[in-house]
Design a protein around this motif. Structure first.
Motif, PDB file in Angstrom:
ATOM      1  N   GLY A 450       0.822  -1.207   0.000  1.00  0.00           N
ATOM      2  CA  GLY A 450       0.000   0.000   0.000  1.00  0.00           C
ATOM      3  C   GLY A 450       0.852   1.250   0.000  1.00  0.00           C
ATOM      4  N   ARG A 451       1.936   1.258   0.793  1.00  0.00           N
ATOM      5  CA  ARG A 451       2.836   2.422   0.797  1.00  0.00           C
ATOM      6  C   ARG A 451       3.485   2.613  -0.568  1.00  0.00           C
ATOM      7  NH1 ARG A 451       6.979   2.638   5.583  1.00  0.00           N
ATOM      8  NH2 ARG A 451       7.416   4.539   4.387  1.00  0.00           N
ATOM      9  N   ALA A 452       3.846   1.475  -1.214  1.00  0.00           N
ATOM     10  CA  ALA A 452       4.454   1.588  -2.550  1.00  0.00           C
ATOM     11  C   ALA A 452       3.460   2.145  -3.556  1.00  0.00           C
ATOM     12  CB  ALA A 452       4.965   0.215  -3.001  1.00  0.00           C
ATOM     13  N   VAL A 453       2.198   1.757  -3.430  1.00  0.00           N
ATOM     14  CA  VAL A 453       1.165   2.300  -4.330  1.00  0.00           C
ATOM     15  C   VAL A 453       0.994   3.794  -4.094  1.00  0.00           C
ATOM     16  CG1 VAL A 453      -1.306   2.266  -4.863  1.00  0.00           C
ATOM     17  CG2 VAL A 453      -0.050   0.113  -4.608  1.00  0.00           C
ATOM     18  N   LEU A 454       0.949   4.218  -2.815  1.00  0.00           N
ATOM     19  CA  LEU A 454       0.799   5.637  -2.497  1.00  0.00           C
ATOM     20  C   LEU A 454       2.004   6.441  -2.953  1.00  0.00           C
ATOM     21  CD1 LEU A 454      -0.807   5.390   1.067  1.00  0.00           C
ATOM     22  CD2 LEU A 454      -1.949   5.907  -1.120  1.00  0.00           C
ATOM     23  N   ASP A 455       3.197   5.815  -2.871  1.00  0.00           N
ATOM     24  CA  ASP A 455       4.411   6.514  -3.308  1.00  0.00           C
ATOM     25  C   ASP A 455       4.529   6.556  -4.824  1.00  0.00           C
ATOM     26  OD1 ASP A 455       5.023   6.837  -0.682  1.00  0.00           O
ATOM     27  OD2 ASP A 455       6.475   5.187  -0.587  1.00  0.00           O
ATOM     28  N   PHE A 460      -1.308   0.287  -8.765  1.00  0.00           N
ATOM     29  CA  PHE A 460      -2.387  -0.430  -8.080  1.00  0.00           C
ATOM     30  C   PHE A 460      -2.932  -1.566  -8.954  1.00  0.00           C
ATOM     31  CE2 PHE A 460      -6.877  -0.951  -6.837  1.00  0.00           C
ATOM     32  CZ  PHE A 460      -6.695  -1.313  -5.509  1.00  0.00           C
ATOM     33  N   GLU A 461      -2.920  -1.363 -10.302  1.00  0.00           N
ATOM     34  CA  GLU A 461      -3.409  -2.398 -11.206  1.00  0.00           C
ATOM     35  C   GLU A 461      -2.577  -3.676 -11.110  1.00  0.00           C
ATOM     36  OE1 GLU A 461      -2.788   0.643 -11.913  1.00  0.00           O
ATOM     37  OE2 GLU A 461      -4.588   1.572 -12.754  1.00  0.00           O
ATOM     38  N   VAL A 462      -1.304  -3.531 -10.768  1.00  0.00           N
ATOM     39  CA  VAL A 462      -0.427  -4.697 -10.597  1.00  0.00           C
ATOM     40  C   VAL A 462      -0.568  -5.272  -9.199  1.00  0.00           C
ATOM     41  CG1 VAL A 462       1.977  -5.460 -10.545  1.00  0.00           C
ATOM     42  CG2 VAL A 462       1.202  -3.864 -12.318  1.00  0.00           C
ATOM     43  N   PHE A 463      -0.672  -4.384  -8.206  1.00  0.00           N
ATOM     44  CA  PHE A 463      -0.683  -4.813  -6.809  1.00  0.00           C
ATOM     45  C   PHE A 463      -1.953  -5.585  -6.459  1.00  0.00           C
ATOM     46  CE2 PHE A 463      -1.932  -3.595  -2.383  1.00  0.00           C
ATOM     47  CZ  PHE A 463      -1.020  -4.408  -1.727  1.00  0.00           C
ATOM     48  N   SER A 464      -3.105  -5.132  -6.949  1.00  0.00           N
ATOM     49  CA  SER A 464      -4.379  -5.712  -6.529  1.00  0.00           C
ATOM     50  C   SER A 464      -4.505  -7.207  -6.832  1.00  0.00           C
ATOM     51  CB  SER A 464      -5.532  -4.937  -7.178  1.00  0.00           C
ATOM     52  OG  SER A 464      -6.781  -5.517  -6.841  1.00  0.00           O
TER      53      SER A 464
END
Length: 765
Positions: A450-455, A460-464
């Motif tokens: 989540g921190r990497a997405v915010l940074d 987010f499309e990869v993380f989810s």
């Protein structure tokens, strides 16, 4: 027993933690503290002992610390003691038994490798440590994350390497000579094609599961952001279209997972059943042709264990754990590269629990094995005591000890209860620890990802879609301990089955043929000497002649060699020196099957199979008509009692004929020999369990049956042989003390006359 005390004293001082409990010829029991609570060490010790020439069996109990060693009786007790001490000391230094494998490697190949290893490995370790330090201090965030992933991989490799050493490097001595293939490949044998099909289906099923997890992640992405970028390229531009598309993909993935899982599990189970059936069939066929000495006495239980439990374990490994290994490997092969390529920032935290869960699973399996063994021991003691108390009901009541027995059962039941609680605590603690690790991994993945997405360093499309995928892998890791345990058990079972298959089969004999129709039946023992292993000679330079077409009796003291003569004639054993001749031909020059077809044999304790009376009489003469079966039973004085049974000749007699009395079993076995209609018949105490009236009737029948054949009657009851043509009186050492007819021997006033008078009650015993 001074000899046993002397043998025990001959051990001298023993290694600390190893002391002899009992010493008897051919068997020793030891107390070895080294194996207490260590099932893997116990298996390594037993395997190492079995490798020693002369040791026929070795078992180590991690619950009691007891070690049982059976050995060739020709080995001196003191020598076996020294062997046990040396092996215990070696296993204490190297509990995995890995050193036992070193001699198998060529010295020329191992020495240079060892030398290079002493230099290369430290250099690699130092170099890797320096590189990792530089990356952590001066490298970028990505390099630090990759170093963390590498640390996780190294920790996992160390844990798995230790487990591999414990399982693979255990001493094993039954590999097929001349083969370098892995035992699992040897076990699969001709079923490679089914193995490949099952493996392909498992890999496809695991890939479908990963795809299903990815589709579910995209569904969440659509619900949160209104679209999933990978679906736009497929022409699904609106959220509604993407949801409908994802619904179809999820449904297809679910169907694929269900279908592939069903097909793969079915293939693995069929593979296990095929392997079990194939190995049992081939091994049992081999066992049927073993020398009789390998099938008698206490060896029978070991042979039966190999044919049932061990062969079953070979199939069970492929029916279950092999599939788990492949699924675990497929998950790693798919997920690790995916995280390293798409989200290296969170790869280390996602897979951080892997070495922890692997260590917990392996450690739990070691401890659980000892706990379950202890629980099984307590349950066995409780069950044994319950049965004892119930069977001794009359004794318990006559001594008024009902309350005492109830208290004993209470005490044993409390031990079972406590051991059950211990295993339950251990199992639940392990399961909850694994759950905590997976939950922590997910929480850490959400936080750091989540921190990497915010940074903005991770889309987010990869993380989810990646969030939930590692959990599948981590849950499978919890089975690792059980897989390792089953793998080790499979290798041990394979070794035991291979040892059984390595036992020598009976040689068929020479090229001489024998047609039962041409056999006259003259038997000659010419200077025969024979001794059972570890015993004095039973027969020593024995010579006697049994004339064709006559009834000859062998009588005498127990241990004088009467039954041994029959066994030599049947070639259950072969003489050490001298010859056994049938119609002038040495029986060793004849094919065994031809020889045995010409001889009917009835033992003192005849074996009856679980089946009907008719089936047992017809055994070996399977095509005999019902009329011949009834006629043979009538000649053996069995028809009368068979006719009174509710089902007559179709009556089921149970295992070993337990539904019949001893005399009834003997008469059925006698009928079986009569139906065989061999030119030579050997009766070894064949009427010892019948009453005098039935014996007299059988003797009258046998006189007519023996009119055109050679009959050898072995008997202790002299009334059985008083009307035979010739009697040999055997004495200790396998010598012929007297010979002649009944009247001639009585007139000699020798050993036979004394035995006759004792049995007739004319002399005080």
């Amino acid at each position: 027993m001074p000899s046993l005390r002397g043998a025990a004293a001959g051990f001298g001082s023993v290694e600390p933690g190893a002391s002899p409990r009992s010493v008897t010829p051919g068997r020793q029991r030891w107390d070895v503290r080294l194996v207490l609570g260590r099932p893997r060490t116990a298996e390594a010790l037993a395997a190492a002992l079995r490798r020693v020439p002369g040791i026929t069996e070795a078992r180590a109990n991690p619950v009691t610390g007891g070690v049982l060693v059976r050995h060739d009786a020709r080995l001196r007790a003191a020598e076996v003691g020294r062997i046990v001490r040396r092996v215990v000391a070696r296993v204490a230094e190297d509990p995995t038994g890995a050193r036992g494998q070193a001699p198998a490697r060529p010295a020329s190949a191992s020495a240079p490798q060892t030398g290079r290893g002493l230099v290369v490995r430290p250099v690699l370790a130092v170099g890797g440590g320096v590189a990792a330090g530089v990356a952590l201090i001066r490298g970028s965030a990505l390099s630090r994350q990759l170093v963390a992933v590498g640390g996780v991989a190294v920790a996992t490799a160390v844990v798995l390497r230790k487990a591999w050493n414990r399982t693979v490097d255990a001493p094993r001595d039954a590999a097929a000579p001349g083969t370098e293939r892995h035992p699992l490949l040897e076990i699969v044998g001709p079923h490679r094609r089914r193995l490949h099909r099952a493996a392909a289906l498992s890999v496809a099923c695991q890939a479908a599961e990963v795809a299903l997890g990815t589709f579910l992640g995209w569904t969440g992405l659509v619900l949160i952001k209104g679209e999933a970028a990978p679906l736009v390229s497929l022409g699904l531009t609106t959220a509604s279209a993407q949801l409908w598309g994802l619904a179809g993909l999820v449904a297809a993935a679910c169907a694929a997972v269900a279908g592939l899982s069903y097909a793969s599990n079915l293939q693995w189970r069929r593979l296990g059943q095929d392997i079990e059936h194939d190995w049992r069939g081939r091994t049992y066929r081999h066992v049927q042709h073993l020398e009789l000495g390998h099938l008698e006495g206490e060896r029978t239980s070991r042979v039966a264990g190999a044919l049932t439990n061990d062969v079953g374990q070979l199939g069970a490994f492929f029916a279950g754990p092999a599939n788990d290994v492949l699924q675990l490997g497929t998950s790693l092969a798919l997920l690790v590269p995916a995280f390293l390529l798409l989200a290296p920032q969170i790869a280390w935290i996602a897979f951080l629990p892997i070495p922890v869960i692997a260590w917990l699973s392996l450690h739990h399996q070691d401890k659980a094995a000892a706990d379950y063994a202890a629980a099984g021991e307590h349950r066995a003691r409780l069950g044994s005591q319950v049965i004892n108390s119930l069977e001794a009901g009359a004794t318990v009541k006559s001594f008024c000890t009902e309350d005492y027995e109830a208290e004993r059962i209470d005490g044993l039941s409390e031990e079972v209860q406590e051991s059950g609680r211990q295993t339950d605590r251990s199992t639940i603690r392990h399961a909850e620890t694994v759950r905590a690790c997976t939950t922590a991994s997910m929480a850490g993945t959400l936080l750091i990802g989540g921190r990497a997405v915010l940074d903005g360093t991770l889309r987010f499309e990869v993380f989810s879609p990646l969030i939930g995928l590692p959990q599948m892998l981590l849950m499978r890791m919890s089975r690792l301990g059980g897989i390792a345990d089953q793998y080790q058990r499979t290798l041990a079972s394979y070794d035991r089955v291979q040892r059984l298959r390595a036992l020598p089969v009976e040689a068929d004999g020479g090229d001489g043929t024998l047609d039962p129709a041409d056999v006259r039946g003259e038997i000659v023992l010419d200077g025969v000497t024979f001794a059972y292993p570890g015993r004095p000679a039973t027969l020593e330079n024995l010579s006697l002649t049994i004339r064709a077409g006559q009834v000859t009796a062998l009588v005498g003291a127990t241990g004088s060699g009467k039954t041994t003569i029959a066994r030599l004639l049947m070639r259950f054993q072969d003489a050490e020196s001298g010859r056994v001749l049938l119609d002038g031909q040495d029986v060793r020059d004849l094919r065994r099957h031809d020889l045995r077809r010409a001889i009917g044999f009835v033992a003192q304790d005849p074996f009856l199979f679980d089946g009907s009376i008719a089936d047992n009489i017809r055994y070996g003469s399977f095509g005999a008509p019902d009329e011949a079966v009834v006629q043979a039973a009538a000649m053996a004085e069995a028809h009368t009692f068979i006719a009174t049974l509710p089902d007559g000749y179709d009556t089921l007699i149970g295992e070993r004929g337990t539904a019949l009395s001893g005399g009834q079993r003997q008469r059925i076995a006698l009928a079986r020999a009569i139906l065989k209609d061999s030119p030579v018949v050997i009766l070894d105490e064949a009427t010892s369990a019948v009453d005098n009236e039935t014996e007299a009737a059988i003797q009258r029948t046998l006189r007519s049956f023996a009119s055109d054949r050679t009959m050898v009657v072995i008997a202790h009851r002299l009334s059985t042989v008083r009307h035979v043509d010739r009697i040999y009186v055997m004495d200790k050492g396998g010598i012929v003390a007297e010979q002649g007819t009944h009247d001639e021997l009585l007139a000699q006033h020798g050993l036979y006359a004394s035995l006759w008078q004792l049995q007739a009650g004319e002399l005080a015993a």
